[in-house]
Design a protein around this motif. Structure first.
Motif, short mmCIF file in Angstrom:
data_model
loop_
_atom_site.label_atom_id
_atom_site.label_comp_id
_atom_site.label_asym_id
_atom_site.label_seq_id
_atom_site.Cartn_x
_atom_site.Cartn_y
_atom_site.Cartn_z
N ASP A 169 9.74 19.43 4.69
CA ASP A 169 8.96 20.50 4.06
C ASP A 169 9.90 21.41 3.25
O ASP A 169 10.86 21.93 3.78
N PRO A 170 9.60 21.59 1.94
CA PRO A 170 10.48 22.42 1.12
C PRO A 170 10.53 23.88 1.60
O PRO A 170 11.47 24.60 1.28
N ARG A 171 9.52 24.29 2.37
CA ARG A 171 9.49 25.67 2.82
C ARG A 171 10.42 25.92 3.99
O ARG A 171 10.73 27.05 4.32
N SER A 172 10.85 24.84 4.64
CA SER A 172 11.69 25.05 5.82
C SER A 172 12.97 24.22 5.80
O SER A 172 13.77 24.30 6.71
N SER A 173 13.18 23.43 4.78
CA SER A 173 14.32 22.51 4.82
C SER A 173 14.99 22.36 3.45
O SER A 173 14.32 22.30 2.42
N THR A 174 16.31 22.26 3.46
CA THR A 174 17.07 22.13 2.22
C THR A 174 16.79 20.82 1.49
O THR A 174 16.51 20.83 0.29
N LEU A 177 13.45 20.96 -0.19
CA LEU A 177 13.49 21.73 -1.43
C LEU A 177 14.15 20.93 -2.53
O LEU A 177 13.73 20.96 -3.70
N LEU B 194 3.09 20.44 12.20
CA LEU B 194 3.48 19.95 10.88
C LEU B 194 3.77 18.45 10.93
O LEU B 194 3.28 17.68 10.11
N TYR B 210 8.07 31.34 9.11
CA TYR B 210 9.35 30.70 8.84
C TYR B 210 9.64 30.70 7.35
O TYR B 210 10.74 31.02 6.90
N GLN B 211 8.59 30.38 6.58
CA GLN B 211 8.73 30.35 5.12
C GLN B 211 9.06 31.75 4.59
O GLN B 211 9.92 31.92 3.74
N ARG B 214 12.87 32.35 5.43
CA ARG B 214 13.96 31.62 4.81
C ARG B 214 13.72 31.31 3.35
O ARG B 214 14.66 31.24 2.58
N PHE B 215 12.51 31.15 2.97
CA PHE B 215 12.24 30.75 1.60
C PHE B 215 12.23 32.00 0.72
O PHE B 215 12.80 32.02 -0.36
#
Lengths: 341, 504
Positions: A169-174, A177, B194, B210-211, B214-215
């Motif tokens: 998931d781009p929202r939680s992982s490099t 993204l 998820l 979480y988003q 970190r995002f």
């Protein structure tokens, strides 16, 4: 009335605490100067683990610096930046190591990082002129599969195939993204259609890289989003040549990992010395088989045996750090749209 | 009261700390609202299904005696205390694309089943929570004194009378709060939802938090979303509290329960089906975890053992802390102030990320966060386990107060003596269960330690994640097995210690 009393009591307590921390900080600083200087480097968790680059880097740098190099692990790259933001100018850190080009713009905005004067001839296929951040390694995102699988070589063909992939998931992982930016740079306005094509191939989306890679190893998907260097781990550490990466004709998105010196450092010269050490052979030759990434500067002895078998893309893609945020937000909206249907 | 205040302060205080630290961010957008809706519905479905399935299993277990029953009841605790990633991989090894189930279906020439989607999320949550629900409801049965069953047998009660006089009031006592606890757990689910949900459709509030962190590094939105979570759980807890009966079944002589209502072929078939079904559903994924882990045990680096030691100490410390919070709250809630249990429920609804960050913001100016990593972890784990402990303890404590309160009062047995002579011996078995659950939960929790741990000090789950993150999946499976064994061992020790001779 009681409210005011508690407030002022808290103020007094806070002031006392501040003073005590300040005094303790001063004492620690004085003692540190009197003894061996300590250079504190904040980095991501896997860098400092016993099987990561941390221990070897620490030993190599301490041989020459007459100092104590202290690594502090703080989650992953994004958590690292959050940590620095939370601590602000009061941080103990002298250096932050492990941000990537998706994060450098946000990191620059904090105004916590100092300029550097490091120059090196970098191995990655783009020019580098960042005033605050120095690259220490880089990687190339790719889909990893079992070597005997015939895989499509671009996103559209992948979308048309019935292969199953697992992504992050781009929202939680490099890496998640990274994939988002990869599709966006390769396809621009067409990227939403590409994601729609991929949506029936995606088995699931995971929180982080570990879950996705674990699922791939367990056989839940034909391919997983990872790095071109992932097969090198299996080849070199496990003597297992059964995994390889797929070369995509659109080119591959890159991840350049960087370090920067904090303005608030009390070890200015030592921090500069570390950054210079970081792009030297001693540091760079540790990277490939501990961090499983490409060294930012290829060491004189070249890459370890086994790396020559890896897929090398024809084109490296990367979004300039100052455009990351705008592109990222747009690409995320498309991604959510395409996959939520 | 003091204990409840500390818990509330910890949860709400950290939330406030995060909110105060926030710069102006944007409010909740459509994607957050979608996440809230999804979170709510999957939690409602998961909780309802877990509890609905748990009722026949608990009833069967309460009236059957068979070899291995003890072990099975203990084993029921296992899925709940597994670290998420281990359990998910175990679950996928059974229900996944290349899992056992699909292998069998393929072999039989039948169409494959697809686990990913809302039904997968519910399946995973039922896997995690069915055992907990069963234990909670089973406890309800065990609180019915044996004299009631004797009387029922003498009066020749059929199933309908049995239901009206004993089972329905009993379920009214335990089911609403079991629903509320499981609803709260499922509400803060993130990685499970998820991964098994199959993509961004399965975005939960916790993922949105979480988003935000970190995002976007938008602390304000994280705090806001955390409030939404607390509000949902608060409402659920309130509803549960209003619905649940608090009548006691009266006092008995603490005799071993013998059941006369277990005869009849239909009942035997029904009970066997419930017990076997639940056992297979729970044991299969667990045995996959054990199987995978066995190959990895030899490859585990030395740090894993060190981390295991750390985790043990943290688990025991948080068990002690939990007792310090739970007993006073349970006594207060067992008396007149039943609303106080709601405070405890907040613990499971609060986002670990928000609590962790809040604590970090509070602690950083006064002390080195690394220096306090373990006390903080133990404390937060204790608070997170509190809702379960309270759910387990409040009912029995209330019974003791209702049944022995007047007598002890008239004999002037109060304070420490009351605690040691009257209360503790009577709640011994549930106390053991609560301690076991807390220790095991704390053992498997990744929660806040990730924010505070430095490289030399990691807990076992954190070390396991680090191994996985470094491609060492075999070693990580080994660590997962070790974690399972230790969590389960602690759980078994406390649970058994509590049960003593009593046949429960």
């Amino acid at each position: 009335m009681e409210f005011f009393q508690t407030c002022s009591a808290r103020r007094i307590l806070e002031d006392t605490m501040k003073y005590l921390t300040f005094a303790a900080g001063m004492m620690a600083a004085t003692m540190a100067v009197a003894e061996t200087p300590v250079l504190t480097v904040y980095t991501y968790d896997s860098f400092v683990s016993d099987w990561g680059p941390g221990p070897a880097v620490e030993a190599a740098f301490e041989e020459t610096c007459g100092c104590d190099l202290k690594f502090v692990g703080a989650g992953d790259g994004a958590a690292l930046l959050a940590r620095v933001k939370l601590e602000g100018a009061r941080t103990d850190a002298d250096i932050v190591l492990g941000l990537d080009t998706n994060l450098t713009a946000a990191a620059r905005e904090t105004d916590l990082f100092a300029d550097h004067a490091i120059e090196a001839s970098y191995a990655f296929p783009i020019g580098w002129n960042d005033a605050q951040f120095v690259p220490f390694d880089w990687g190339i995102f790719a889909f990893v599969k079992n070597a005997d699988l015939d895989a499509p070589t671009d996103f559209k063909a992948l979308g048309a195939s019935d292969l199953k992939i697992v992504i992050q998931d781009p929202r939680s992982s490099t890496p998640g993204l990274g994939l988002l930016m990869w599709v966006k740079t390769a396809y621009g306005d067409e990227s939403k259609a590409v994601w729609e094509g991929l949506s029936d191939n995606i088995v699931t989306v995971t929180k982080g890289w570990s879950e996705a890679y674990g699922m791939f190893i367990e056989g839940e998907a034909d391919m997983v989003l990872s790095y071109t260097t992932s097969p090198a781990y299996h080849l070199i550490a496990e003597e297992d040549a059964s995994k390889d990466a797929v070369k995509f004709t659109e080119g591959h998105y890159m991840q350049i990992e960087v370090a920067g010196k904090l303005k608030s450092t009390d070890q200015d010269a030592l921090a500069d010395q570390f950054l210079a050490f970081m792009v030297s052979d001693a540091f760079q030759s540790i990277i490939p088989t501990t961090n499983w990434m490409y060294p930012a500067v290829t060491p004189a002895d070249g890459l370890p045996k086994g790396f020559e078998t890896l897929v090398v893309p024809d084109k490296g893609l990367l979004v300039a750090s100052d455009q990351v945020q705008a592109i990222r937000d747009e690409a995320l909206a498309e991604w959510l749209d395409a996959l939520s249907q | 009261m003091v204990a409840a205040a500390i818990v509330a302060a910890l949860i709400l205080g950290t939330l406030l700390a995060v909110a105060l630290r926030a710069e102006a961010g944007r409010g909740l957008g459509p994607s957050e609202w979608a996440a809230i809706r999804f979170t709510f519905w999957q939690a409602v479905l998961s909780a309802t299904l877990s509890v609905a399935l748990a009722i026949p299993v608990a009833r069967a277990l309460s009236r059957r005696q068979f070899p291995g029953r003890h072990l099975l009841v203990t084993l029921l605790g296992a899925p709940f205390i597994l670290p998420v990633i281990v359990a998910v991989l175990g679950l996928l090894a059974v229900f996944g694309r290349s899992g056992v189930l699909n292998e069998i279906l393929r072999w039989l020439g039948l169409p494959e089943v697809q686990i990913y989607g809302l039904h997968g999320v519910v399946l995973a949550h039922v896997f995690f929570n069915l055992p907990l629900a069963t234990r909670l409801i089973l406890m309800g049965w065990q609180q019915v004194p044996s004299e009631r069953f004797r009387l029922a047998a003498q009066l020749d009660f059929g199933p309908r009378e049995m239901w009206r006089v004993i089972e329905a009031p009993l379920l009214r006592r335990v089911v609403p709060s079991a629903l509320a606890v499981i609803f709260a757990i499922c509400l803060s689910s993130f990685a499970v939802a998820l991964t098994v949900g199959g993509g961004p459709r399965a975005t939960t509030v916790e993922l949105a938090i979480y988003q935000a962190f970190r995002f976007d590094f938008d602390l304000g939105r994280a705090a806001l979303l955390s409030c939404v979570q607390l509000l949902l759980v608060g409402t659920a807890a309130f509803v549960a509290l209003r619905l649940s009966g608090t009548d006691s079944f009266g006092t008995g002589l603490d005799r071993v329960v013998k059941r006369w209502d277990a005869g009849g072929l239909t009942r035997i078939a029904l009970d066997s089906f419930a017990i076997c079904g639940a056992t297979i559903f729970l044991i299969l994924p667990l045995s996959m975890v054990v199987w995978d882990g066995m190959f990895g045990v030899l490859q585990m680096p030395a740090q894993v053992w060190k981390a295991a030691g750390v985790s043990l100490v943290v688990a025991l410390a948080s068990t002690l802390l939990m007792l310090g919070f739970a007993l006073p709250i349970a006594i207060a809630a067992g008396g007149r102030q039943s609303w106080i249990e709601m405070v405890g429920l907040l613990g499971v609804a609060a986002s670990p990320l928000v609590i962790g960050t809040g604590l970090f913001i509070v602690i950083f100016p006064i002390a080195d966060p690394f220096a306090v990593a373990f006390p903080v972890t133990a404390l937060v784990n204790a608070v997170m386990a509190l809702p379960f402990a309270l759910r387990i303890l409040v009912g029995p404590v209330r019974d003791v107060i209702q049944n022995y309160g007047h007598l002890s009062h008239s004999l002037n047995v109060t304070g420490r003596h009351w605690l040691l002579l009257i209360l503790l011996p009577r709640i011994r078995s549930v106390l053991g269960f609560a301690c076991g659950l807390t220790a095991a939960l704390s053992m498997g929790d990744l929660g806040v330690i990730a924010l505070f741990a430095d490289p030399e000090t990691a807990t076992l789950p954190l070390q396991m994640y680090r191994l996985m993150g470094a491609y060492r999946i075999d070693a990580a499976s080994g660590a997962g097995l070790l974690l399972l064994c230790l969590s389960f061992g602690l759980f078994w020790l406390f649970d058994k210690g509590g049960r003593g001779r009593a046949d429960t």
